[in-house]
Every structure is written in C-alpha cells, then in structure tokens.
Design a protein around this motif. Structure first.
Motif, PDB file in Angstrom:
ATOM      1  N   ALA A 190      22.076 -34.246  28.293  1.00 29.90           N
ATOM      2  CA  ALA A 190      22.732 -32.975  27.385  1.00 29.90           C
ATOM      3  C   ALA A 190      24.150 -33.133  27.464  1.00 29.90           C
ATOM      4  O   ALA A 190      24.777 -33.973  28.099  1.00 29.90           O
ATOM      5  CB  ALA A 190      22.720 -31.951  28.619  1.00 29.90           C
ATOM      6  N   GLY A 191      24.563 -32.953  26.129  1.00 28.69           N
ATOM      7  CA  GLY A 191      26.130 -33.185  25.742  1.00 28.69           C
ATOM      8  C   GLY A 191      26.706 -31.891  25.768  1.00 28.69           C
ATOM      9  O   GLY A 191      26.138 -30.725  26.323  1.00 28.69           O
ATOM     10  N   GLY A 192      27.898 -31.911  25.204  1.00 28.55           N
ATOM     11  CA  GLY A 192      28.560 -30.492  25.366  1.00 28.55           C
ATOM     12  C   GLY A 192      28.267 -29.438  24.424  1.00 28.55           C
ATOM     13  O   GLY A 192      28.446 -28.363  24.970  1.00 28.55           O
ATOM     14  N   GLU A 193      27.439 -29.844  23.282  1.00 24.72           N
ATOM     15  CA  GLU A 193      26.858 -28.877  22.630  1.00 24.72           C
ATOM     16  C   GLU A 193      26.043 -27.862  23.247  1.00 24.72           C
ATOM     17  O   GLU A 193      26.158 -26.749  23.245  1.00 24.72           O
ATOM     18  CB  GLU A 193      26.638 -29.354  21.143  1.00 24.72           C
ATOM     19  CG  GLU A 193      26.024 -28.175  20.147  1.00 24.72           C
ATOM     20  CD  GLU A 193      25.354 -29.011  18.950  1.00 24.72           C
ATOM     21  OE1 GLU A 193      24.778 -28.144  18.310  1.00 24.72           O
ATOM     22  OE2 GLU A 193      25.316 -30.318  18.600  1.00 24.72           O
ATOM     23  N   LEU A 194      24.939 -28.767  23.815  1.00 25.41           N
ATOM     24  CA  LEU A 194      23.871 -28.059  24.489  1.00 25.41           C
ATOM     25  C   LEU A 194      24.394 -27.143  25.736  1.00 25.41           C
ATOM     26  O   LEU A 194      24.120 -26.162  25.853  1.00 25.41           O
ATOM     27  CB  LEU A 194      22.825 -28.915  25.160  1.00 25.41           C
ATOM     28  CG  LEU A 194      21.641 -28.441  25.790  1.00 25.41           C
ATOM     29  CD1 LEU A 194      20.984 -27.614  25.053  1.00 25.41           C
ATOM     30  CD2 LEU A 194      20.793 -29.735  26.386  1.00 25.41           C
ATOM     31  N   TYR A 195      25.224 -27.965  26.402  1.00 33.34           N
ATOM     32  CA  TYR A 195      26.001 -27.013  27.556  1.00 33.34           C
ATOM     33  C   TYR A 195      26.542 -25.818  27.178  1.00 33.34           C
ATOM     34  O   TYR A 195      26.477 -24.719  27.835  1.00 33.34           O
ATOM     35  CB  TYR A 195      27.061 -27.947  28.273  1.00 33.34           C
ATOM     36  CG  TYR A 195      26.591 -28.587  29.450  1.00 33.34           C
ATOM     37  CD1 TYR A 195      26.736 -28.070  30.606  1.00 33.34           C
ATOM     38  CD2 TYR A 195      26.523 -29.943  29.434  1.00 33.34           C
ATOM     39  CE1 TYR A 195      26.520 -28.763  31.928  1.00 33.34           C
ATOM     40  CE2 TYR A 195      26.124 -30.682  30.560  1.00 33.34           C
ATOM     41  CZ  TYR A 195      26.112 -30.201  31.823  1.00 33.34           C
ATOM     42  OH  TYR A 195      25.581 -30.728  32.979  1.00 33.34           O
ATOM     43  N   GLY A 196      27.288 -25.746  25.731  1.00 30.71           N
ATOM     44  CA  GLY A 196      28.042 -24.746  25.502  1.00 30.71           C
ATOM     45  C   GLY A 196      27.000 -23.469  25.080  1.00 30.71           C
ATOM     46  O   GLY A 196      27.493 -22.514  25.342  1.00 30.71           O
ATOM     47  N   LYS A 197      26.105 -23.873  24.403  1.00 30.02           N
ATOM     48  CA  LYS A 197      25.217 -23.046  23.949  1.00 30.02           C
ATOM     49  C   LYS A 197      24.452 -22.346  25.040  1.00 30.02           C
ATOM     50  O   LYS A 197      24.440 -21.033  25.280  1.00 30.02           O
ATOM     51  CB  LYS A 197      24.125 -23.516  22.820  1.00 30.02           C
ATOM     52  CG  LYS A 197      24.355 -24.139  21.629  1.00 30.02           C
ATOM     53  CD  LYS A 197      23.343 -24.750  20.767  1.00 30.02           C
ATOM     54  CE  LYS A 197      23.881 -25.225  19.641  1.00 30.02           C
ATOM     55  NZ  LYS A 197      22.713 -25.885  18.758  1.00 30.02           N
ATOM     56  N   ALA A 198      24.036 -22.871  26.029  1.00 23.06           N
ATOM     57  CA  ALA A 198      23.325 -22.359  27.206  1.00 23.06           C
ATOM     58  C   ALA A 198      24.319 -21.548  28.092  1.00 23.06           C
ATOM     59  O   ALA A 198      23.993 -20.553  28.400  1.00 23.06           O
ATOM     60  CB  ALA A 198      22.760 -23.611  28.083  1.00 23.06           C
ATOM     61  N   LEU A 199      25.575 -22.094  28.201  1.00 24.05           N
ATOM     62  CA  LEU A 199      26.465 -21.287  29.043  1.00 24.05           C
ATOM     63  C   LEU A 199      26.931 -20.097  28.540  1.00 24.05           C
ATOM     64  O   LEU A 199      27.280 -18.953  29.120  1.00 24.05           O
ATOM     65  CB  LEU A 199      27.770 -22.070  29.239  1.00 24.05           C
ATOM     66  CG  LEU A 199      28.915 -21.574  30.133  1.00 24.05           C
ATOM     67  CD1 LEU A 199      28.404 -21.162  31.350  1.00 24.05           C
ATOM     68  CD2 LEU A 199      30.085 -22.397  30.206  1.00 24.05           C
ATOM     69  N   ASP A 200      27.014 -20.125  26.940  1.00 24.46           N
ATOM     70  CA  ASP A 200      27.424 -18.923  26.029  1.00 24.46           C
ATOM     71  C   ASP A 200      26.291 -17.841  26.267  1.00 24.46           C
ATOM     72  O   ASP A 200      26.681 -16.478  26.511  1.00 24.46           O
ATOM     73  CB  ASP A 200      27.272 -19.376  24.726  1.00 24.46           C
ATOM     74  CG  ASP A 200      28.071 -18.145  23.762  1.00 24.46           C
ATOM     75  OD1 ASP A 200      29.273 -17.976  24.315  1.00 24.46           O
ATOM     76  OD2 ASP A 200      27.785 -17.915  23.016  1.00 24.46           O
ATOM     77  N   ILE A 201      25.150 -18.222  26.325  1.00 21.40           N
ATOM     78  CA  ILE A 201      23.964 -16.947  26.738  1.00 21.40           C
ATOM     79  C   ILE A 201      24.047 -16.723  27.940  1.00 21.40           C
ATOM     80  O   ILE A 201      23.906 -15.436  28.211  1.00 21.40           O
ATOM     81  CB  ILE A 201      22.393 -17.918  26.438  1.00 21.40           C
ATOM     82  CG1 ILE A 201      22.478 -18.075  24.674  1.00 21.40           C
ATOM     83  CG2 ILE A 201      21.377 -16.798  27.053  1.00 21.40           C
ATOM     84  CD1 ILE A 201      21.394 -18.984  24.564  1.00 21.40           C
ATOM     85  N   LEU A 202      24.178 -17.519  28.790  1.00 23.00           N
ATOM     86  CA  LEU A 202      24.273 -16.967  30.484  1.00 23.00           C
ATOM     87  C   LEU A 202      25.390 -16.184  30.669  1.00 23.00           C
ATOM     88  O   LEU A 202      25.368 -15.120  31.547  1.00 23.00           O
ATOM     89  CB  LEU A 202      24.258 -18.299  31.371  1.00 23.00           C
ATOM     90  CG  LEU A 202      22.890 -19.203  31.415  1.00 23.00           C
ATOM     91  CD1 LEU A 202      23.121 -20.224  32.105  1.00 23.00           C
ATOM     92  CD2 LEU A 202      21.747 -18.209  31.820  1.00 23.00           C
ATOM     93  N   LEU A 203      26.545 -16.264  30.233  1.00 22.53           N
ATOM     94  CA  LEU A 203      27.558 -15.823  30.345  1.00 22.53           C
ATOM     95  C   LEU A 203      27.879 -14.245  29.989  1.00 22.53           C
ATOM     96  O   LEU A 203      28.289 -13.234  30.227  1.00 22.53           O
ATOM     97  CB  LEU A 203      29.075 -16.424  30.014  1.00 22.53           C
ATOM     98  CG  LEU A 203      29.593 -17.747  30.876  1.00 22.53           C
ATOM     99  CD1 LEU A 203      30.681 -18.100  30.151  1.00 22.53           C
ATOM    100  CD2 LEU A 203      29.832 -17.293  32.290  1.00 22.53           C
ATOM    101  N   GLY A 204      26.944 -14.284  28.752  1.00 20.40           N
ATOM    102  CA  GLY A 204      26.612 -12.766  28.023  1.00 20.40           C
ATOM    103  C   GLY A 204      25.714 -12.008  28.757  1.00 20.40           C
ATOM    104  O   GLY A 204      25.439 -10.996  28.234  1.00 20.40           O
ATOM    105  N   ALA A 205      24.922 -12.659  29.701  1.00 16.87           N
ATOM    106  CA  ALA A 205      23.855 -11.818  29.981  1.00 16.87           C
ATOM    107  C   ALA A 205      23.976 -11.140  30.917  1.00 16.87           C
ATOM    108  O   ALA A 205      24.805 -10.958  31.937  1.00 16.87           O
ATOM    109  CB  ALA A 205      22.751 -12.989  30.777  1.00 16.87           C
ATOM    110  N   GLY A 206      23.610  -9.807  30.982  1.00 14.67           N
ATOM    111  CA  GLY A 206      24.075  -8.648  31.948  1.00 14.67           C
ATOM    112  C   GLY A 206      23.571  -8.845  33.229  1.00 14.67           C
ATOM    113  O   GLY A 206      24.009  -8.258  34.513  1.00 14.67           O
ATOM    114  N   GLU A 207      22.596  -9.501  33.518  1.00 12.29           N
ATOM    115  CA  GLU A 207      22.047  -9.595  34.880  1.00 12.29           C
ATOM    116  C   GLU A 207      22.660 -10.993  35.628  1.00 12.29           C
ATOM    117  O   GLU A 207      22.312 -11.027  36.882  1.00 12.29           O
ATOM    118  CB  GLU A 207      20.450 -10.229  34.875  1.00 12.29           C
ATOM    119  CG  GLU A 207      20.170 -11.275  34.483  1.00 12.29           C
ATOM    120  CD  GLU A 207      19.827 -11.548  32.699  1.00 12.29           C
ATOM    121  OE1 GLU A 207      19.209 -12.392  32.387  1.00 12.29           O
ATOM    122  OE2 GLU A 207      20.348 -10.568  32.177  1.00 12.29           O
ATOM    123  N   ILE A 208      23.788 -11.583  34.980  1.00 13.57           N
ATOM    124  CA  ILE A 208      24.436 -12.546  35.858  1.00 13.57           C
ATOM    125  C   ILE A 208      25.736 -12.263  35.757  1.00 13.57           C
ATOM    126  O   ILE A 208      26.537 -11.892  35.071  1.00 13.57           O
ATOM    127  CB  ILE A 208      24.284 -13.948  34.880  1.00 13.57           C
ATOM    128  CG1 ILE A 208      22.803 -14.240  34.759  1.00 13.57           C
ATOM    129  CG2 ILE A 208      24.959 -14.987  35.389  1.00 13.57           C
ATOM    130  CD1 ILE A 208      22.574 -15.352  33.649  1.00 13.57           C
TER     131      ILE A 208
END
Length: 900
Positions: free
Chosen positions: A360-378
């Motif tokens: 995993a590189g920076g792009e994949l980390y960024g996409k996954a983190l962007d989704i998790l930080l925007g999730a209301g259950e987290i």
C-alpha cells in the motif's frame, strides 16, 4: 484558597538567597549557582554575614541591608535561623518565600509547636506566601528562573509540573531532558503547609503559557480547595495526575461492609474524575497523555475507533489492546463498507481493522482514510505503518496529514513502527501536531486517554435529568430519631431506628419490630399475621448471618419462638462477649427474582462523605463489585455509579427477566447522599440487601453508625452541595410570587428558553454583542457552578404548570475572596417588576456575608438604565475598560447601609 502574591513566587522581579554559601557541598551554593546560570534578568542578592561575596556576587549581612526588597526569598539556612529570617522578610515587605531547609523533627526553642507551624504563622502575619518547608524550589524557564536545588535545569516548554516529592521531581527532570520535554513551570511543594496543590492549580490554570498541568500527588490536604481549583482549571486545559501510594493506605477497620469496600485509592480516583482530571499510572504515560490531549482534536461524537494498517499483525495487536482496555472497535456501516470496496485493490477486504497490505502506498492510504474520517459511525482512526521496501514512509505520512487536515470531526492517531526508516515520518506528524506512537500498545493507550478525558469532561459539562419523583426529605423527623439514639447511647443504631431514618428520606423499608424475648418475638409475629424473618439484635454484631443470627420464612408464632431460643443459644456460644438486646421481627419481603444490592456511605479522612453502590448480599466482600462517588449527587452522577459496576448489566434486564427500576435505584443513592449532607453525626451507614426489581427498591436490612460532635453542616464535604437555605420568595409588583434560589445544573433547558425571550437589546447589554444561541458547553458553565467560589441566583415562577426562569444574577469571585464580578439580567417583559433590584440585593448580601471586599462589573456606556440602577445601589464608576465599556465597583464594607 488563594493566589494572593503567587505571582511573586512564580514570576518574581528580584530574588534573595538567605544562607547563600561558597561551600560546594551546601544547598546555598547550589541554589546560587542555579540562579546565576539560569539567565534570570532581575537582581540576585545573597544574604550571609560570613561572606563579602558569594559566587562573585556582592553579599549582604542581613535582610535589612538589602538594596531592594526581594519579591522572592530562598531560605537555605539551618532550622534555628528560619523563624527570625521569615519575620525579617515579612517586615521588609517580601511577598513570597521558599523554605528549602527540611525542618521535620526539629524542636524549636519557641515552644512545643512544630517549626513549620511557627514559620506559617509568621508568614501569614505579614501576608507572605511560603513554599515548603523541605521544598527543592521551582523553575520557570521562560523567565530564566532556576530557584531550586535541582542538579539539572529544565528545558523551556508549555507544561507545568507540580509534585510534593523531591525525589520524584529530580527523576522527572532527568527523564524529561532525555526525552526532549520542557516545562513552563516546575514546582516542588515540600511539606505544603501554605502553598499546596489547590493554590498551584489555581495559579497555573489561568496562565496562558501553560498548555497542561501535571500533578504528582502523595496526599491531598484541603479537599474542597483542591476540588474547586481542579474543576476550574480542567475546564480550560488538561490536568493530568499521578497518585502514588495506591496500595499503602489499606482499608480501615469498619463496622460495615461499606467501610471496608470504599478503599482510599478508589475515592481518590473518583475525585479526580469528578474534577475532570485524567489519571495515569507512570511517568511515561503522563507525558504521552500530554502529547495526546494537546495534539488531538477531541472527538465530538464518541469513542468508536477504526484501524488502518499495512500489516495484519499490527492490526490484531491494536485490537487486542483496545478490547483489553475497554475500548470500542467501530462497526462499519454498509455505506462505508461499499465505499471502501470501490477503492480497495482485489483481495483486500473492507473491514475494521483494515489491512491494506504491504504494498500500500500513499494514494491507497489517502483514499481509505478519507472514507473512514467521513463515516458517521467512526470517531477516531488509528493509522499504522510497518516499513516495506515498496511503500515510502514519509510519502504515506504526508498523505495522512493532508487527509486529516481536510476533516475536522474525527481524530487521527498514528503509529509508525520501527526506528531508522520511520524517524522522518514521525517528525512530520509532530510538526503537524498529530499524535504519533512507537508501538500499537502506546497508540491505543493514547486513544483511551482521550476517551477517558472526554468522558470526565463530559461529566463536568453534563446536564443531569431531573429527579424521577419529587424528593423532599423530612429532615426534622430524621434529626429527632438521631438525637434520641445518641441520648440513649445507641451510637450503632438498631435496625428499626436506622430504617426509621431511611424512611424519613423516602426510602422504602420493610416493616420491622423489636422483641426483647422469644415469647415477645412470637407475640409480634402473631400481630404481623404472616411469614416473617427473625434477626438477632446486638450492636456488637455487624454481620448477623455470620453467627447464625438470621432465620427467614418463619410461618407461625411457635416457629418464631423456637427460632429465637435456638438463635440466642447459638449466638451465646459463638459470640459470648456480645451483649444480646433481643431480636428484630420483620415481614418477609416477597420479591422473587429481585437483585440484592448494597448501598452505603462512609467517611474518608480526606474527602469526607463517600457513597457506595454495588452488588450486595452475604458475599459482598468476596464479589467486590462496587463503585463510589462523592456527594452531592444528581441523577446523572448516580447513573454513572450504576454503570461502573458489573451488576448494572443484570439490572438492565436479560432474557425473560425485565429490567430493574433504575431511576428508583438512582434516587436511593441521591437520598443517601443527601442524608450524609444533612446529618453530620452519621459517619457510616448501609443498606444490604437493597432489593431492586421492576417494581422499585426495598431496604431489607439497615445499619447506621453515629459519632456525636461531628462538624455541622456541609463543611465536611469535598464539593459544596446545593445551598437550599438560600432559597426565598419575592412578591413582584404585579402580585406574583417568584422563588429566588441558587441555580442548579438541571436548570440548563429552562435557561435556553429564558435567553430566547430576551430582546436583542438586552442580549447585547448582557453579552456585549448579538448572540443567537449559547452552545451547550457555555450554557453548562453558567448552570453548573461551583458553589464554593461562585454563585448565581435565578428567579423562577410557575407559568402554564411549568417552571419558568424570569431572571438571573451571578457573581464570580477570585480565589482570594477579594473581588467578585457580577452580572444580572431579567426577562425583557418584566422590566419595572422590582425583580432586578431584588436579585441584585440578594447577591450583594450574599457576597457581603462571605466577606468579599469588592463587587465589580462592566456595563456598556449606552446602557444608561443599568448604570443609573447600579449607582442607586451604591456602585461607583472607577474607569473605562475601553471607550464603550464602563467599570463599576461597590465597596461591600458599606453594604450594611443598603435598605431593603
């Protein structure tokens, strides 16, 4: 509580050293060396008649010879010289002194009093603050002040450290320098006969250059001062505490289960939580907590954590640590799972923890983190990384930083595992003020620090629900029962006497009667006409069932007689020295399936009354499932007690068993707490068992121990309770009667309504600007006040069968009780009702009776009506804060001249 002259201690303009020396092995030499090498800009004046100069600085023979009056004096002289030196300094006008000499065990010539008491009396005579004796001094690196006997100086930083142990201070200094940690202030309290934890917290809590206050505590002296100072400071910045001696204090011998179960460390723990502080258990954890709280955006929703990693093993380690510490792994919603599936490469499953794989590189980390930080259950995300050749450490770190900066709700923690390959990435996180940790365990610990701190802060700001039913104690009835028991010498009350007291406070009890003989017990059972329980009556026997002193389900009077005869014989054999007063006969409480709980209270030597709740029954000390709390209690605090026990899960109901009436249990805890507030002669009480089920609660067995002559009123409590004696009725000019009373936390909802009914002009006059709506944290500060240092009175009336707030006046007093700042506002449609004047006169008299010297306030220049109103009450204009704001002051020594 006082911060008077503490600025002379923490930020002096000049320093004198009494006992300064050129001998290398003396404290006076070390102190002079530290002062001169620290870079302090003010005069440093050694005092010693044996030298013309010390460390190359002109010395003076005595205090009178000093060219200027020192703000701060450091005393390094032998014990026999200290009293005269304190007196001379006081006469000269010095405002602060650090007594570095250890005076323990020294018997002064002035009499039998300890030398520390003599020094304190001399200091107070001249209104001089004293640190120590036995203090190693203080450091304030920001002003170059090293007024200490520490071997190594401290680096400059934004954290204040306060300890009463010199050994701990030296260890922390050494540890901190090795880890690159600096301090704004570093303080050794010593014996703390004057300046103590409460004073230090009060001062440091208001300093803008102090980011966090760290405490190492061995013992607390003035619990109320400590709690008030800590609660005030913790609203503004993290206050983190280590309490040593957790197991050394031990449990005291007590006459009930409660006294043995309410351990001293548990009481300290709940006091820290009640004050909004965070408790930690090691020096490393202490400074890790500082970094976490200082660099993390507090989660606004809760405590649910998501974990992202490029190594599955790291994720499993983090999850194990999270569950062990009582944390919550966030369940991913279907929407989040679907969004992740769209960005993840083949073979990577959307789950929590989310293993992105070693490539995993920076792009994949960024996409996954962007989704998790925007999730209301987290609520927070822990991002982890292990070095792989194909995944650059710093690139991924920068991506994490950039992504985190786009989200302001959830918090981000990082854990870059390794050393040489991840040092640069950790530096990036530090510069971006994102917490970073070496191991998964440390990262989870940091997250849980945030969760615990947030929970404690929430307790400070929480609006408690109202009582489930009207609770009015018959204090007079309880008082009569207590006084009669004391007059009879019943310092351990009989069960019927104790139950009568509980009944006076509205706690349901089982019908209980006293019988002196087996025949009398049978007669009582005959009158009760039903199944009864028989218990031995002896004040010398605490736990009746342990000696065969309890028999249940006796159906006939003959059964009762035989059971009483057998019981008397059995107790005489097993406990021959216990005086037998007879028996108690009580109606059998038929509550099949009811939970057996314990509710009690005892006195802690430091924090005063303590309330206990837990699973009850005969095995209570084996089960040891209990929680403690400090009075006063409300429904929210009582509920918190329940939730901190294992039995709470059972009380919520399971399978086909309905939930217990939790509100009735909470109300019982509130009633017990109020009993301890109202009746200081009660030093220990217990209900065990307290039956609890869906129908409510029932006190089955009761015990109360008295001690005549205890301090009257609420003075023994660590937290001042609601002062009901200040309630009064005022009749407005339209004939309606309003209740004037101190504000309560429960008033917050009605306070929103009150503010909403103010006119825009009144809002501007009160808040110096247009305020549409006050946020919860600000409203909580207005309604959840510390009665020990501020007061707010509201006017309340019943309108449409609901209580309505009509006006409020408040006064916030400085810790020295020198000056209090007032504000007052009345609902806009009630101008001319006389209510505003009634509220102002009430707060003025209250502050006068507290012996506050001045009342001050700020009023907008165009608020002419308010200016005239205040001047009619005796306020004087003393200046302009700016061109739009007038400052007013009332000398409260003249308040007796005010009419009604």
């Amino acid at each position: 509580m006082s911060v008077r002259h503490l600025s002379s201690l923490f930020a002096p303009s000049s320093v004198a050293v009494l006992g300064a020396s050129n001998q290398a092995d003396t404290v006076g030499h070390l102190v002079m060396r530290n002062l001169l090498s620290g870079g302090f800009a003010g005069p440093i004046m050694p005092v010693n008649p044996q030298y013309q100069a010390v460390a190359g600085v002109l010395a003076y023979p005595d205090v009178a010879s000093l060219p200027v009056t020192p703000d701060l004096a450091l005393l390094c002289s032998p014990p026999q010289h200290l009293a005269a030196q304190i007196k001379a300094l006081g006469q000269r006008g010095t405002r602060a002194a650090i007594v570095m000499t250890d005076v323990r065990g020294h018997m002064p010539a002035q009499g039998p009093r300890p030398l520390s008491e003599i020094l304190l009396a001399l200091a107070r005579e001249h209104r001089m603050r004293m640190l120590g004796p036995g203090s190693l001094g203080l450091l304030a690196p920001g002003i170059g002040l090293n007024a200490s006997g520490f071997v190594r100086p401290a680096a400059e930083g934004k954290v204040a450290f306060v300890s009463q142990s010199g050994a701990v201070c030296t260890a922390v200094l050494d540890w901190a320098r090795g880890h690159g940690i600096g301090f704004s202030h570093f303080l050794s309290l010593g014996e703390k006969v004057d300046v103590d934890f409460g004073d230090a917290i009060d001062y440091l809590g208001t300093q803008p250059d102090v980011r966090a206050v760290l405490l190492h505590i061995e013992s607390v002296t003035d619990a109320r001062k400590f709690m008030s100072a800590a609660r005030s400071a913790a609203r503004n910045k993290p206050v983190i505490v280590i309490k040593s001696g957790r197991g050394a204090e031990g449990a005291q011998a007590a006459a009930s289960h409660t006294g043995n179960l309410a351990g001293a460390d548990a009481i300290h723990d709940i006091a820290f939580k009640r004050a909004g502080m965070l408790r930690v258990y090691s020096l490393e954890e202490l400074f890790n907590a500082v970094e976490t709280l200082a660099h993390t955006r507090r989660p606004t929703r809760g405590h649910r954590l998501a974990i992202v990693t490029n190594g599955g093993g790291l994720g499993v380690m983090a999850v194990d640590e999270l569950i062990e510490r009582g944390g919550t792994l966030a369940p991913l919603s279907p929407a989040t799972t679907k969004a992740l599936a769209q960005v993840l490469p083949p073979g990577v499953m959307p789950a929590n923890p989310l293993d992105l794989g070693g490539a995993a590189g920076g792009e994949l980390y960024g996409k996954a983190l962007d989704i998790l930080l925007g999730a209301g259950e987290i609520d927070a995300v822990l991002v982890m990384y292990a070095p792989f050749a194909q995944s650059p450490s710093t690139e991924i770190a920068q991506t994490v930083i950039d992504t985190a900066n786009r989200h302001r709700t959830a918090s981000v923690f990082t854990c870059w595992v390794g050393q040489a390959q991840v040092v640069a990435a950790r530096s990036l996180f530090t510069e971006a003020q994102i917490p970073t940790y070496l191991t998964p365990d440390e990262a989870i610990q940091g997250f849980m620090h945030l969760v615990t701190y947030r929970r404690n802060q929430h307790m400070l700001m929480e609006t408690p629900p109202s009582l489930p039913s009207e609770f009015t104690a018959n204090v007079e009835s309880a008082r009569q029962i207590i006084d009669l028991a004391i007059a009879r010498g019943h310092l351990v009350m009989s069960e019927p006497e104790a139950k009568a007291v509980f009944a006076s406070y509205g706690i349901p009890t089982v019908e209980t009667h006293i019988a002196r003989t087996p025949d009398e017990a049978a007669a009582v059972a005959r009158r009760m006409n039903g199944s009864v329980a028989l218990k031995i009556l002896s004040r010398a026997i605490t736990h009746k069932s342990d000696v065969g002193g309890v028999v249940l389900d006796l159906e006939t009077p003959d059964d009762v007689r035989r059971a009483a005869e057998d019981m008397a014989q059995r107790v005489a054999q097993t406990f021959p020295d216990a005086p037998l007063e007879g028996f108690t006969v009580q109606r059998m409480a038929r509550r099949p399936g009811a939970h057996e709980l314990i509710v009690g209270a005892t006195l802690d030597p430091i924090f005063g009354p303590v309330v206990l709740f837990g699973q009850g029954g005969t095995a209570v000390e084996i089960i040891r499932d209990q929680a403690v709390a400090l009075p006063p209690l409300n429904m929210a605090l009582a509920r918190d007690m329940l939730e901190r026990t294992r039995v709470f899960r059972l009380l919520e109901g399971y399978r086909d068993k309905p939930a217990a009436d939790l509100e009735s249990i909470c109300l019982t805890l509130i009633q017990i707490a109020q009993m301890m507030i109202d009746i200081p002669e009660i030093v220990e009480l217990e209900i065990n068992p307290l039956f609890a089920d869906a129908r409510g609660v029932l006190a089955v067995d009761a015990r109360v121990r008295l001690e005549p002559g205890k301090t009257k009123g609420p003075h023994r409590l660590a937290i001042r309770p609601y002062p009901a004696q200040l309630e009064e009725t005022f009749v407005m000019r339209d004939g309606r009667a309003a209740l004037l009373r101190p504000i309560r936390p429960e008033d917050e909802p009605k306070h929103y309504e009150f503010v909403s009914r103010l006119s825009p002009e009144d809002v501007r006059f009160r808040f110096f600007g247009l305020v549409k709506e006050l946020p919860h944290d600000q409203m909580a500060r207005l309604t959840q006040i510390d009665y020990a240092r501020e007061m707010a009175f509201i006017a309340q009336i019943e309108e449409d069968d609901e209580p309505r707030t009509l006006g409020v006046v408040r006064a916030v007093t400085d810790p020295d009780n020198e000056t209090t700042e007032f504000s007052v506002v009345v609902r806009s449609d009630l101008k001319g009702s006389g209510l505003g004047k009634a509220l102002m006169l009430k707060i003025i008299r209250y502050c006068y009776e507290r012996r506050t010297r001045y009342m001050v306030g700020q009023v907008l220049r165009d608020n002419r009506r308010m200016l005239r109103f205040c001047e009619d009450l005796g306020f004087e204009r003393i200046g302009l804060v700016d061109e739009d704001v007038v400052e007013l002051r009332l000398d409260l020594r003249r308040v007796a001249a005010l009419g009604d």
